[in-house]
Design an enzyme around this catalytic site. Structure first.
Site, PDB file in Angstrom:
ATOM      1  CG  ASP A 441     -63.282  -4.577 -73.078  1.00  0.00           C
ATOM      2  OD1 ASP A 441     -62.058  -4.915 -73.046  1.00  0.00           O
ATOM      3  OD2 ASP A 441     -64.003  -4.007 -73.657  1.00  0.00           O
ATOM      4  CG  LEU A 442     -63.815 -10.806 -74.363  1.00  0.00           C
ATOM      5  CD1 LEU A 442     -63.852 -11.690 -75.579  1.00  0.00           C
ATOM      6  CD2 LEU A 442     -63.947 -11.338 -73.214  1.00  0.00           C
ATOM      7  CG  ASP A 484     -64.188  -6.770 -77.075  1.00  0.00           C
ATOM      8  OD1 ASP A 484     -63.120  -6.217 -76.822  1.00  0.00           O
ATOM      9  OD2 ASP A 484     -65.076  -5.504 -76.921  1.00  0.00           O
TER      10      ASP A 484
END
Length: 580
Positions: A441-442, A484
């Site tokens: 996950d960004l 994302d």
């Protein structure tokens, strides 16, 4: 630029519980704007006047209890995320609320200032990801509907789950009328059994299915179609079919010409001028031979495709004018005219044949070869009707690629990743190897979208995809799951430390900023790792455990990676973590 706060409505009659929740959310800063009501009536009044994104709902209120309360709240705010507050004894009620549309439920005894706001933010981010996936699916359907070829997608039992606009035009049916029907339902009853038999042969031999059948349309009219079908398979042993995709092409005009050509040679000569006009007006190449296999006619399309004029080709052996090779072996296939004349029946070329033009250029073709009879039903020659299928095959390849890859980044999507993970698990089981799944996950990506806009966010996602791909091996798979969220599949690793090294390389690679539109943007990664077979023996458990480990990495401070451990659970999402 400040990120607008999320509007949250707390519906809780117990002041002590309400204070605990408000304090937990207040400690997180300005991320949530909390409104508190103590009754169902006040809640419904507030929802009628305000736009609410998240609702925390206690199902035991002074003026309402149980699922009746939930039904009224979701009817008043159908687009909000509703999370039910539960006591230890409410498991059955909570599960019933989840079935009616609740997104999740929280146990009151586990609410604290560290966990609650982070859990809410994570749930909101997942909602954004699902919306992005839905939008991507809509774009795919729009491009599919732009195709001139009919597309019929079925499940493993052959029942329809999707058709495009071109299929509706060809079949005369709407999408609603095709859904749930069997792939053979549109085929004319006189052709159906033969089509089913040929399909069975193709499945047994694992060869492409190609057939020419009549469609009986909704208005009872009949048209000729060409069917190209293939199975959608998962990896692993047995190659189990998930369903089928079928390309449908309207070939009514070509079939009309074939009927003309099956007339006796005497009739063709009597009507030569009319036939000549007709043959030169169609899009297919037409070539005829006599019994000796010498060329007796080419129409204009055939002249263009072969590079031979009728004047030059007349009387030459078929193989000199109509030169064929196998696309893979580069060898000449069996003489198709000889097969048609010997069997006195229509035959087709293999699906991978290339026509070599007089100047040496090549093009993939499909054709049918039929004997020509005179009025006494004696065979006097053969006719070949053929056309270039470059665009058709390119479209099929494009549709297959679109179905398996993310529209924005070009990375594998969840469906392709699942197929490759299934295959990797089966291979690792046989070779006594391990497989790693990295759920990524960004961190702070939402801040980029909110401050700089979605155009910059999309460019950043493309840069992220390239950087991830550069880190892993060519044999590994990088997938964009949506929003994302990314997933990396590492195949055939020898030990857990191999996955740790890749995770560390990814985190190091993202230490440098991304330059987007002359702006330097910093994003870091929260990575969760699950290992086959230690953390699961099937695809679903490996995904779930990598996801849980990623959430643990995020709550532990972000910009780190965590392996899945058995002590990670919904009631204990943030145990004391240890890297590597």
């Amino acid at each position: 630029m400040m990120i607008p706060a999320t509007h949250l409505l707390l519906i809780e009659s117990n002041p002590a519980d309400a204070k605990l929740i408000k304090d937990a959310l207040r400690d997180d800063g300005t991320a949530f704007m909390v409104e508190w009501v103590t009754s169902l009536a006040d809640a419904l009044k507030h929802l009628a006047q305000n736009s609410i994104e998240v609702i925390l709902l206690d199902l035991a209120l002074p003026d309402g209890k149980g699922l009746d309360v939930f039904d009224k709240v979701i009817a008043a705010a159908p687009d909000a995320l509703i999370l039910v507050l539960s006591a230890a004894s409410d498991d059955k009620l909570m599960r019933a609320a989840m079935k009616r549309g609740a997104h999740d439920y929280f146990a009151k005894g586990h609410i604290d200032a560290h966990w609650l706001p982070r859990a809410l933010k994570y749930i909101l981010e997942r909602k954004v990801s699902r919306i992005a996936l839905h939008e991507s699916d809509e774009r795919f359907r729009a491009m599919s509907d732009a195709s001139p070829l009919g597309i019929f997608v079925s499940d493993a039992q052959g029942n329809c789950i999707y058709t495009n606009a071109a299929y509706h035009t060809i079949s005369g049916q709407t999408l609603e009328e095709t859904l749930g029907t069997n792939w053979t339902s549109a085929i004319h009853p006189d052709d159906r059994l033969q089509a089913i038999s040929e399909w069975g042969d193709a499945v047994r031999c694992q060869t492409p299915f190609i057939a020419e059948v009549r469609f009986l349309r909704k208005d009872k009219s009949v048209i000729w179609t060409r069917l190209n079908a293939a199975a959608i398979r998962t990896g692993g042993e047995g190659k189990k079919s998930q369903g089928f995709v079928q390309i449908v092409e309207d070939i009514s005009d070509r079939k009309s010409i074939e009927m003309i050509l099956r007339l006796s040679e005497e009739t063709v000569f009597e009507q030569q001028e009319r036939a000549q006009v007709t043959l030169n007006s169609i899009g297919d190449g037409v070539l005829t031979t006599n019994l000796a296999g010498k060329v007796s006619y080419l129409n204009r399309v055939a002249e263009t495709m072969t590079g031979w004029t009728l004047k030059d080709a007349l009387g030459l052996p078929l193989e000199k004018v109509f030169t064929l090779i196998d696309a893979e072996t580069r060898k000449t296939p069996e003489n198709p005219i000889a097969r048609a004349l010997t069997a006195d029946t229509t035959v087709k070329l293999p699906t991978n044949c290339l026509l070599v033009r007089r100047d040496g250029t090549e093009s993939p073709i499909e054709d049918s070869i039929a004997p020509i009879h005179n009025r006494d039903n004696q065979v006097t020659g053969a006719v070949i009707v053929f056309h270039d299928v470059s665009e058709t095959r390119a479209m099929a390849q494009k549709m297959l690629h679109m179905a398996q890859h993310d529209f924005l980044t070009g990375l594998a999507n969840r469906a392709l990743l699942t197929e490759r993970l299934t295959r990797a698990v089966g291979l690792a089981q046989r070779k006594k190897k391990q497989v790693a799944l990295l759920f990524i996950d960004l961190d702070n990506f939402k801040l980029v979208n909110d401050t700089l806009g979605h155009a910059v966010g999309d460019k950043l996602l493309q840069s992220v995809a390239k950087r991830m791909t550069d880190v892993v091996r060519a044999t590994d798979t990088v997938c964009r799951q949506g929003g994302d969220e990314f997933v990396v599949l590492l195949t055939e690793i020898a030990q857990r430390q191999d996955a740790a090294q890749v995770a560390e390389k990814l985190i190091t690679a993202f230490a440098a900023p991304h330059t987007i539109h002359e702006c330097e943007l910093d994003v870091t990664l929260s990575i969760g790792v699950s290992i086959y077979p230690d953390d699961g023996n099937d695809v679903e458990s490996l995904f779930q455990h990598a996801d849980a480990a990623m959430y643990c990495a995020k709550t532990y401070g972000r910009n780190n990676y965590q392996f899945y451990r058995a002590d990670i659970s919904p009631s204990n999402p943030c145990p004391i973590a240890r890297s590597g």
